[in-house]
Design an enzyme around this catalytic site. Structure first.
Site, mmCIF file in Angstrom:
data_model
loop_
_atom_site.group_PDB
_atom_site.id
_atom_site.type_symbol
_atom_site.label_atom_id
_atom_site.label_comp_id
_atom_site.label_asym_id
_atom_site.label_seq_id
_atom_site.Cartn_x
_atom_site.Cartn_y
_atom_site.Cartn_z
ATOM 1 N N HIS A 98 9.710 28.364 6.033
ATOM 2 C CA HIS A 98 8.817 29.374 5.446
ATOM 3 C C HIS A 98 9.398 29.755 4.080
ATOM 4 O O HIS A 98 10.626 29.715 3.899
ATOM 5 C CB HIS A 98 8.791 30.686 6.226
ATOM 6 C CG HIS A 98 8.431 30.620 7.671
ATOM 7 N ND1 HIS A 98 9.298 30.208 8.639
ATOM 8 C CD2 HIS A 98 7.295 30.972 8.314
ATOM 9 C CE1 HIS A 98 8.718 30.296 9.836
ATOM 10 N NE2 HIS A 98 7.494 30.751 9.671
ATOM 11 N N ASP A 101 12.318 32.142 4.352
ATOM 12 C CA ASP A 101 13.595 31.630 4.890
ATOM 13 C C ASP A 101 14.521 31.166 3.782
ATOM 14 O O ASP A 101 15.736 31.141 3.959
ATOM 15 C CB ASP A 101 13.385 30.384 5.776
ATOM 16 C CG ASP A 101 12.376 30.588 6.869
ATOM 17 O OD1 ASP A 101 12.260 31.721 7.357
ATOM 18 O OD2 ASP A 101 11.701 29.595 7.228
ATOM 19 N N GLU A 229 -1.309 27.134 14.248
ATOM 20 C CA GLU A 229 -0.435 27.215 15.428
ATOM 21 C C GLU A 229 -0.933 28.295 16.375
ATOM 22 O O GLU A 229 -0.916 29.479 16.042
ATOM 23 C CB GLU A 229 0.994 27.517 14.963
ATOM 24 C CG GLU A 229 1.976 27.591 16.116
ATOM 25 C CD GLU A 229 3.414 27.646 15.628
ATOM 26 O OE1 GLU A 229 3.721 27.004 14.602
ATOM 27 O OE2 GLU A 229 4.218 28.330 16.269
ATOM 28 N N GLU A 265 3.022 24.839 20.341
ATOM 29 C CA GLU A 265 4.383 25.219 20.758
ATOM 30 C C GLU A 265 4.460 25.417 22.265
ATOM 31 O O GLU A 265 3.584 26.052 22.856
ATOM 32 C CB GLU A 265 4.795 26.508 20.039
ATOM 33 C CG GLU A 265 6.131 27.036 20.561
ATOM 34 C CD GLU A 265 6.665 28.218 19.779
ATOM 35 O OE1 GLU A 265 6.373 28.329 18.582
ATOM 36 O OE2 GLU A 265 7.387 29.028 20.391
ATOM 37 N N HIS A 268 4.520 29.183 23.260
ATOM 38 C CA HIS A 268 3.235 29.844 23.046
ATOM 39 C C HIS A 268 2.231 29.435 24.113
ATOM 40 O O HIS A 268 1.418 30.252 24.558
ATOM 41 C CB HIS A 268 2.681 29.509 21.662
ATOM 42 C CG HIS A 268 3.529 30.013 20.532
ATOM 43 N ND1 HIS A 268 3.197 29.817 19.203
ATOM 44 C CD2 HIS A 268 4.691 30.706 20.528
ATOM 45 C CE1 HIS A 268 4.125 30.363 18.448
ATOM 46 N NE2 HIS A 268 5.043 30.907 19.216
ATOM 47 N N ASP A 293 5.858 22.217 18.221
ATOM 48 C CA ASP A 293 7.053 23.046 18.139
ATOM 49 C C ASP A 293 7.711 22.977 19.503
ATOM 50 O O ASP A 293 7.177 23.487 20.493
ATOM 51 C CB ASP A 293 6.696 24.494 17.792
ATOM 52 C CG ASP A 293 6.724 24.746 16.294
ATOM 53 O OD1 ASP A 293 6.752 23.763 15.527
ATOM 54 O OD2 ASP A 293 6.717 25.929 15.890
ATOM 55 N N ASP A 304 8.780 35.587 24.112
ATOM 56 C CA ASP A 304 8.845 34.354 23.333
ATOM 57 C C ASP A 304 10.276 34.194 22.835
ATOM 58 O O ASP A 304 10.611 34.611 21.735
ATOM 59 C CB ASP A 304 7.865 34.446 22.167
ATOM 60 C CG ASP A 304 7.819 33.160 21.375
ATOM 61 O OD1 ASP A 304 8.251 32.128 21.898
ATOM 62 O OD2 ASP A 304 7.349 33.197 20.226
ATOM 63 N N ASP A 306 12.147 31.432 22.324
ATOM 64 C CA ASP A 306 12.476 30.316 21.429
ATOM 65 C C ASP A 306 13.829 29.688 21.740
ATOM 66 O O ASP A 306 14.688 29.546 20.867
ATOM 67 C CB ASP A 306 12.442 30.773 19.963
ATOM 68 C CG ASP A 306 11.024 31.010 19.471
ATOM 69 O OD1 ASP A 306 10.081 30.430 20.038
ATOM 70 O OD2 ASP A 306 10.855 31.788 18.508
ATOM 71 N N ASP A 336 11.550 24.601 17.126
ATOM 72 C CA ASP A 336 11.341 26.022 16.870
ATOM 73 C C ASP A 336 12.178 26.778 17.896
ATOM 74 O O ASP A 336 11.662 27.413 18.816
ATOM 75 C CB ASP A 336 9.853 26.361 16.993
ATOM 76 C CG ASP A 336 9.567 27.765 16.503
ATOM 77 O OD1 ASP A 336 10.465 28.388 15.912
ATOM 78 O OD2 ASP A 336 8.443 28.254 16.715
HETATM 79 MN MN LIG Z 1 8.007 30.841 19.884
#
Ligand SMILES: [Mn+2]
Length: 433
Positions: A98, A101, A229, A265, A268, A293, A304, A306, A336
């Site tokens: 992004h 980032d 997404e 993802e 998700h 992802d 979530d 990750d 991700d």
């Molecule tokens: Mn996530």
């Protein structure tokens, strides 16, 4: 000096290796179904989780100490050095980022854009030197307070304008770096309370925004894929891009179903009450499967989280759907995923990826073996074989409801149920995973 100076480049050593810093299953050159494993998986490191995340959770801030933390361009350059060192240690072909980032926020939009372009000049040089490629770029339109009520779906047209300018800047650098996709994730595109929300207007705004993104892609000649997404909630209570089926309806509504695909993802999908393979299969069926992802959530917390994937049977069923859909074209496997709050060391950052990459390699190989064996496809064909004749097809295409009803009585139709064989099929899958 490199942050990863004590870590050797990770190489394939085979399943019997005792070396923690080695791949046991990921051999980039191994051919699976006629294609190199590296070209199947198209692995990417996520800049936000590996370089920008500081170990915070809702109850406490930074736990990690990295030499590149800071909000100026000097820190952004140190971060870029560490990022490309890490990509090299892992030998992954792609990364994703992004805008927020990789560059510090400026005092104005123009300064933020210049910061982004300056750091992308650094990326361009490093990409040239190392051969690392950009899987996708994206805009962070959820962290800064200006996005609290959404970006494209904000009640304030000035925020919509700022979002449009932000996405244009991110598409420009993605295009310049040869990015293979551009992703839109709308974490704040949704609502906290229906009491203050006009659903109709917000959907119109989202449709107009995405149409402008697609138009701009064609205007600049960006050959990559635009991806949305899906996620049902978090950070917003209710997000508009809820799941694959919801986004398909949105794309059809605005005539964009042939212009936009999906980045799906694992975590998700689970939050939406689906399995990962369900979302991938549906996207494949609709011709919308773009990229994935790869991660997992904690199955107890319901958040979530990750985390890095560690479940071969789940990953195998996911890649089975990817392979059934024809495999990736511009898409790939983006991690991700982030290390946990207590995983402080550079070794943790590297070994989390090493384990996940091996899990993906095992999942891919199992998926390919299942597909080459053909057991599931054969069973499915048998299960639906009754439809493979003219009379059944005529019922779908031309017979009316009353004609069908008359035929049922005339022929004294008395259908008998047949086994769905679920456990037998689960046993069959277990042979491969
Ligand atoms: Mn996530």
């Amino acid at each position: 000096m490199s942050y990863f100076k004590d870590i050797p480049p990770i190489q394939y050593e085979g399943p019997d290796s005792d070396n923690e810093f080695a791949y046991r299953h990921y051999d980039p050159n191994e051919v699976v179904m006629g294609k190199r494993m590296e070209d199947h998986l198209r692995l990417a490191v996520a800049y936000w989780h590996s370089l920008a995340y500081e170990g915070g959770d809702p109850f406490g801030g930074r736990t990690f100490e990295r030499p590149w933390y800071g909000d100026d361009m000097a820190a952004a350059r140190v971060k870029a050095d560490a990022a490309f060192d890490m990509f090299g240690v892992l030998n992954v072909p792609f990364f994703c980022f992004h805008d927020a980032d990789v560059r510090p926020e400026g005092d104005s939009f123009a300064e933020s854009r210049r910061n982004l372009e300056e750091i992308c000049d650094v990326f361009a040089d490093k990409m040239q030197q190392t051969g690392t490629k950009l899987l996708w770029g994206t805009a962070n339109m959820f962290t800064h307070r200006r996005w609290m009520a959404g970006a494209a779906t904000n009640p304030d047209p000035e925020i919509f304008a700022y979002a449009a300018a932000t996405v244009k800047a991110c598409m420009d650098v993605t295009h310049r770096l040869g990015g293979e996709n551009y992703v839109l994730w709308g974490g704040r595109e949704g609502y906290e309370s229906l009491l203050n929300t006009d659903l109709t207007r917000e959907a119109e705004q989202a449709g107009a925004f995405l149409t402008k993104v697609v138009d701009y892609k064609h205007k600049i000649g960006f050959k990559g894929t635009i991806l949305i997404e899906p996620k049902p909630q978090e950070p917003s209570k209710h997000q508009y891009d809820f799941d694959v089926g919801t986004i398909y309806g949105f794309l059809k509504r605005f005539g964009l179903e042939n212009e936009v695909k999906l980045n799906i993802e694992q975590g998700h999908a689970i939050l939406a009450g689906h399995s990962f393979e369900h979302e991938l299969a549906l996207a494949g069926s609709l011709g919308l499967l773009g990229s994935i992802d790869m991660n997992r959530n904690d199955y107890q917390s319901g958040w979530d989280t990750d985390q890095f994937p560690n479940n071969v049977p789940e990953v195998a069923l996911a890649y089975y759907e990817v392979l059934r859909a024809g495999g990736f074209t511009t898409g790939g496997t983006n991690f991700d995923a982030r290390v946990r709050r207590q995983s402080l060391d550079p070794e943790d950052l590297v070994l989390s990826h090493v384990g996940a990459i091996d899990i993906c390699a095992r999942g891919l190989k199992a998926a390919a073996a299942m597909l080459e064996n053909g057991g599931l496809e054969k069973m499915r064909a048998e299960r639906y074989a009754g439809w493979d004749n003219e009379a059944s097809q005529a019922m779908l295409k031309s017979e009316s409801l009353d004609q069908i009803a008359a035929r049922v009585e005339e022929t004294n139709l008395n259908p008998q149920p047949r086994s769905g064989r679920q456990e037998r099929l689960e046993n069959w899958v277990s042979r491969f995973v």
